[in-house]
Design an enzyme around this catalytic site. Structure first.
Site, PDB file in Angstrom:
ATOM      1  N   GLY A 122       0.850  -1.192   0.000  1.00 30.55           N
ATOM      2  CA  GLY A 122       0.000   0.000   0.000  1.00 30.55           C
ATOM      3  C   GLY A 122       0.885   1.241   0.000  1.00 30.55           C
ATOM      4  O   GLY A 122       2.108   1.151  -0.190  1.00 30.55           O
ATOM      5  N   ALA A 145       1.994   3.142   2.375  1.00 30.09           N
ATOM      6  CA  ALA A 145       3.073   3.151   3.376  1.00 30.09           C
ATOM      7  C   ALA A 145       4.234   2.276   2.905  1.00 30.09           C
ATOM      8  O   ALA A 145       5.403   2.678   2.980  1.00 30.09           O
ATOM      9  CB  ALA A 145       2.551   2.664   4.722  1.00 30.09           C
ATOM     10  N   TYR A 186      -7.804   2.041  -2.757  1.00 27.72           N
ATOM     11  CA  TYR A 186      -9.244   2.321  -2.809  1.00 27.72           C
ATOM     12  C   TYR A 186      -9.641   3.603  -2.081  1.00 27.72           C
ATOM     13  O   TYR A 186     -10.811   3.968  -2.084  1.00 27.72           O
ATOM     14  CB  TYR A 186     -10.027   1.137  -2.235  1.00 27.72           C
ATOM     15  CG  TYR A 186      -9.889  -0.095  -3.112  1.00 27.72           C
ATOM     16  CD1 TYR A 186     -10.610  -0.193  -4.296  1.00 27.72           C
ATOM     17  CD2 TYR A 186      -9.015  -1.114  -2.784  1.00 27.72           C
ATOM     18  CE1 TYR A 186     -10.460  -1.295  -5.123  1.00 27.72           C
ATOM     19  CE2 TYR A 186      -8.865  -2.214  -3.602  1.00 27.72           C
ATOM     20  CZ  TYR A 186      -9.589  -2.303  -4.773  1.00 27.72           C
ATOM     21  OH  TYR A 186      -9.436  -3.374  -5.595  1.00 27.72           O
ATOM     22  N   GLY A 217     -11.312   9.591  -0.269  1.00 27.96           N
ATOM     23  CA  GLY A 217     -11.364  10.941   0.284  1.00 27.96           C
ATOM     24  C   GLY A 217     -10.217  11.822  -0.149  1.00 27.96           C
ATOM     25  O   GLY A 217     -10.394  12.826  -0.806  1.00 27.96           O
ATOM     26  N   HIS A 250     -16.784   3.344   9.184  1.00 26.92           N
ATOM     27  CA  HIS A 250     -17.127   4.471   8.320  1.00 26.92           C
ATOM     28  C   HIS A 250     -18.648   4.587   8.319  1.00 26.92           C
ATOM     29  O   HIS A 250     -19.347   3.593   8.114  1.00 26.92           O
ATOM     30  CB  HIS A 250     -16.608   4.233   6.896  1.00 26.92           C
ATOM     31  CG  HIS A 250     -16.593   5.483   6.077  1.00 26.92           C
ATOM     32  ND1 HIS A 250     -17.751   6.074   5.626  1.00 26.92           N
ATOM     33  CD2 HIS A 250     -15.577   6.278   5.664  1.00 26.92           C
ATOM     34  CE1 HIS A 250     -17.433   7.173   4.952  1.00 26.92           C
ATOM     35  NE2 HIS A 250     -16.122   7.319   4.963  1.00 26.92           N
ATOM     36  N   ARG A 253     -16.019  11.070  12.757  1.00 25.83           N
ATOM     37  CA  ARG A 253     -16.591   9.834  12.232  1.00 25.83           C
ATOM     38  C   ARG A 253     -17.238   8.946  13.306  1.00 25.83           C
ATOM     39  O   ARG A 253     -18.268   8.337  13.083  1.00 25.83           O
ATOM     40  CB  ARG A 253     -15.458   9.068  11.560  1.00 25.83           C
ATOM     41  CG  ARG A 253     -15.869   8.389  10.332  1.00 25.83           C
ATOM     42  CD  ARG A 253     -14.657   7.915   9.601  1.00 25.83           C
ATOM     43  NE  ARG A 253     -14.344   8.772   8.485  1.00 25.83           N
ATOM     44  CZ  ARG A 253     -13.343   8.556   7.653  1.00 25.83           C
ATOM     45  NH1 ARG A 253     -12.555   7.513   7.838  1.00 25.83           N
ATOM     46  NH2 ARG A 253     -13.126   9.363   6.646  1.00 25.83           N
ATOM     47  N   LEU A 290      -3.531   8.639   4.710  1.00 24.44           N
ATOM     48  CA  LEU A 290      -2.566   8.656   3.604  1.00 24.44           C
ATOM     49  C   LEU A 290      -1.371   9.535   3.980  1.00 24.44           C
ATOM     50  O   LEU A 290      -0.228   9.240   3.632  1.00 24.44           O
ATOM     51  CB  LEU A 290      -3.220   9.157   2.307  1.00 24.44           C
ATOM     52  CG  LEU A 290      -4.309   8.244   1.698  1.00 24.44           C
ATOM     53  CD1 LEU A 290      -4.898   8.875   0.437  1.00 24.44           C
ATOM     54  CD2 LEU A 290      -3.789   6.858   1.386  1.00 24.44           C
TER      55      LEU A 290
HETATM   56  C1  SIN Z   1     -13.573   8.692   2.855  1.00 27.62           C
HETATM   57  O1  SIN Z   1     -13.375   9.038   1.702  1.00 27.62           O
HETATM   58  O2  SIN Z   1     -14.600   8.958   3.461  1.00 27.62           O
HETATM   59  C2  SIN Z   1     -12.517   7.908   3.553  1.00 27.62           C
HETATM   60  C3  SIN Z   1     -11.330   8.716   3.763  1.00 27.62           C
HETATM   61  C4  SIN Z   1     -10.601   8.260   4.974  1.00 27.62           C
HETATM   62  O3  SIN Z   1     -10.880   7.165   5.480  1.00 27.62           O
HETATM   63  O4  SIN Z   1      -9.774   9.027   5.477  1.00 27.62           O
END
Ligand code: SIN
Length: 529
Positions: A20, A22, A51, A54, A236, A282, A384
């Site tokens: 990934g 990292a 994937y 965000g 999420h 979240r 990320l």
């Molecule tokens: C999202 O797009 O809602 C996920 C982004 C994230 O997990 O930081």
């Protein structure tokens, strides 16, 4: 499936497990200072990072500041973040993003300015994205290209690490199994970096690819590495919920552009719960949805974008828009059925600020690591960024390690018996259902103890010494779930992504990291405030 009892031995300066963001970042930086092997159990381009929709949070706007990004991260983390780690994340994060741009990475711009998105818990627009809602793909493909350009990085696809080789308490490499040749391979190294991503696939609804089963956590735990805070699993709030279909992620950025959450009566409910409404952190939104699902006795609520500009939405979220058309859903005009799904492992392998674990020579970065930046609930789009910052830091420290000379320990030669594949799938599905029911968004001592008993029974059916890959996978998943349930039992409070119906509020005494280590008692570790 080919079988072979012979063992190949390979030697590299640095081994990276996982491909990934990292892992790729660590590989790229480690390759400046020696040879690198990337070992991945699937294809190079299959990872959680790929994937990510965000984006990447970083301070770039003049009206934004490091202080503000740090504060938002700490608030979302519910007092469990280590301040020094967060400061590094935010300040070095900006430099890492600039470095990527100077290497040629392109983030979305309009009229020469970055198009900055907003997500839950952020008080400023600071989310950079690439290709609209395909940022993970853009970033990982870019880093893949960089990795492929380095001639001292060798990639081993369809190869899974089955054990970390720890000799005299130093990690001296790994034992791996090549699915194509059926061979066991020993990779000797000065340093090993675990970057295997998360474990959300241990739940039955998850936004992660099937490969996210927590392998790195199991390997590290069995080798004696410390784990911290693994009771915190981030759900999420908004994954597509269609019976029989995968839980496709509907990015928080969609709510960042103004989408509303509606209950079955068509009413918004987040405004009564948090001043940021749909853009609350979240954990708050996921719990609010969970509560609505209970009240209305339904499996999903709705996300509505009907009041937003359809052309803007189609442009900004082209990937989500196109995917939803396959389900005959129009993102701009239909109500989207959504419910929470397991998304991110907040805790993980405990590391210092250079990604090093308590085992010399063993490092971890990305989702699998617990560096102290995520607290009890990760701020959206910080992950990320963490991959870039701590992937680089881990590589820089790892490549300073000196050559070690070891005698190989006795190896447990692994093989695959395809007759066990169905046993694995059945056990994995049973465990996923158990974890979702008993260790999901809302937990209790009763539910957690029930899960622990079921997991004990599953493990008791396995042979004591396992040398078959499918059975080893069952053991690893059952072990990880046991560790999560045990730490969730110890944390007798509700904080961030860990909600206990029998301990409804935060307990100031539990404002500590929970450390788990094989053959040791639980320990508490102070937060660096
Ligand atoms: C999202 O797009 O809602 C996920 C982004 C994230 O997990 O930081």
């Amino acid at each position: 499936m080919a079988h072979s009892n012979s063992i190949e031995i390979k030697e590299f300066d640095t081994i990276i497990i996982g491909s990934g963001l990292a892992g790729l970042t660590a590989a790229y930086h480690a390759s400046k200072n020696g040879s690198v092997a990337i070992i991945t159990k699937s294809q190079l381009d299959i990872s959680n990072s790929y994937y990510a929709q965000g984006g990447i949070a970083a301070v770039t706007a003049p009206e934004d500041s490091f202080e503000s990004h740090i504060q938002d991260t700490l608030v979302a983390g519910r007092e469990l973040c280590d301040l020094d780690a967060v400061e590094i994340l935010v300040s070095e994060g900006q430099k890492c993003v600039q470095e990527l741009i100077s290497l040629g990475m392109e983030f979305d711009k309009e009229k020469g300015e970055f198009v900055l998105g907003l997500e839950g818990g952020h008080t400023h627009r600071r989310i950079l994205h690439a290709g609209g809602d395909a940022t993970g793909k853009g970033l990982t493909c870019f880093m893949l290209k960089k990795v492929k350009e380095q001639n001292n990085i060798e990639v081993f696809e369809y190869t899974t690490v089955v054990e970390l080789l720890v000799v005299d308490q130093i990690c001296a490499g790994v034992q791996a199994f090549d699915f194509v040749t059926g061979k066991n391979i020993v990779f000797k190294s000065k340093a090993t970096i675990i970057a295997t991503g998360g474990l959300s696939r241990i739940y039955d609804r998850s936004t992660n690819p099937h490969t996210a089963t927590g392998d790195g956590i199991a390997l590290a735990y069995h080798a004696g590495a410390k784990l911290s805070d693994i009771e915190f699993i981030q759900f999420h709030p908004t994954a597509l919920c269609i019976p029989g279909e995968e839980a496709f992620l509907i990015s928080e950025a969609v709510r960042g552009e103004g989408a509303w959450l509606l209950n079955p009566n068509g009413e918004r409910f987040m405004q009564q719960i948090h001043p940021l409404a749909e853009l609350a952190p979240r954990d708050v939104v996921a719990l609010a949805i969970y509560n609505q699902l209970q009240v209305h006795q339904t499996d999903f609520l709705y996300l509505s974008l009907k009041h937003l500009n359809p052309e803007l939405i189609k442009k900004r979220f082209s990937n989500i828009y196109q995917t939803l058309l396959n389900y005959n859903i129009d993102l701009t005009s239909d109500l989207l059925p959504v419910s929470p799904a397991a998304h991110y492992m907040v805790g993980g392998i405990h590391t210092d600020l250079s990604g090093e674990t308590n085992i010399p020579g063993l490092f971890a970065c990305g989702e699998v690591a617990s560096t102290g930046v995520m607290g009890a609930n990760r701020l959206a789009s910080n992950s990320l960024l963490e991959c870039l910052v701590f992937g680089k830091r881990a590589a820089e420290k790892a490549t300073q390690r000196k050559q070690i000379y070891i005698d190989l320990p006795e190896l447990n030669i692994i093989h695959v018996n395809s007759e066990n594949e169905n046993n694995f799938l059945e056990a994995k599905n049973n465990i996923a259902a158990l974890m979702s029911k008993n260790a999901g968004i809302v937990r209790s001592a009763e539910k957690l103890n029930e899960a622990l008993e079921e997991l004990r029974i599953i493990k008791s059916r396995l042979p004591e010494k396992i040398n078959e890959y499918n059975l080893l996978k069952i053991k690893h998943i059952a072990d990880i779930c046991t560790l999560i349930c045990e730490s969730a039992l110890i944390r007798k409070e509700s904080r961030g992504g860990h909600i206990r119906e029998d301990y409804r509020s935060e307990d100031p005494k539990l404002c500590v990291h929970l450390i788990q280590q094989k053959d040791q008692h639980f320990r508490f570790q102070e937060i660096n405030k």
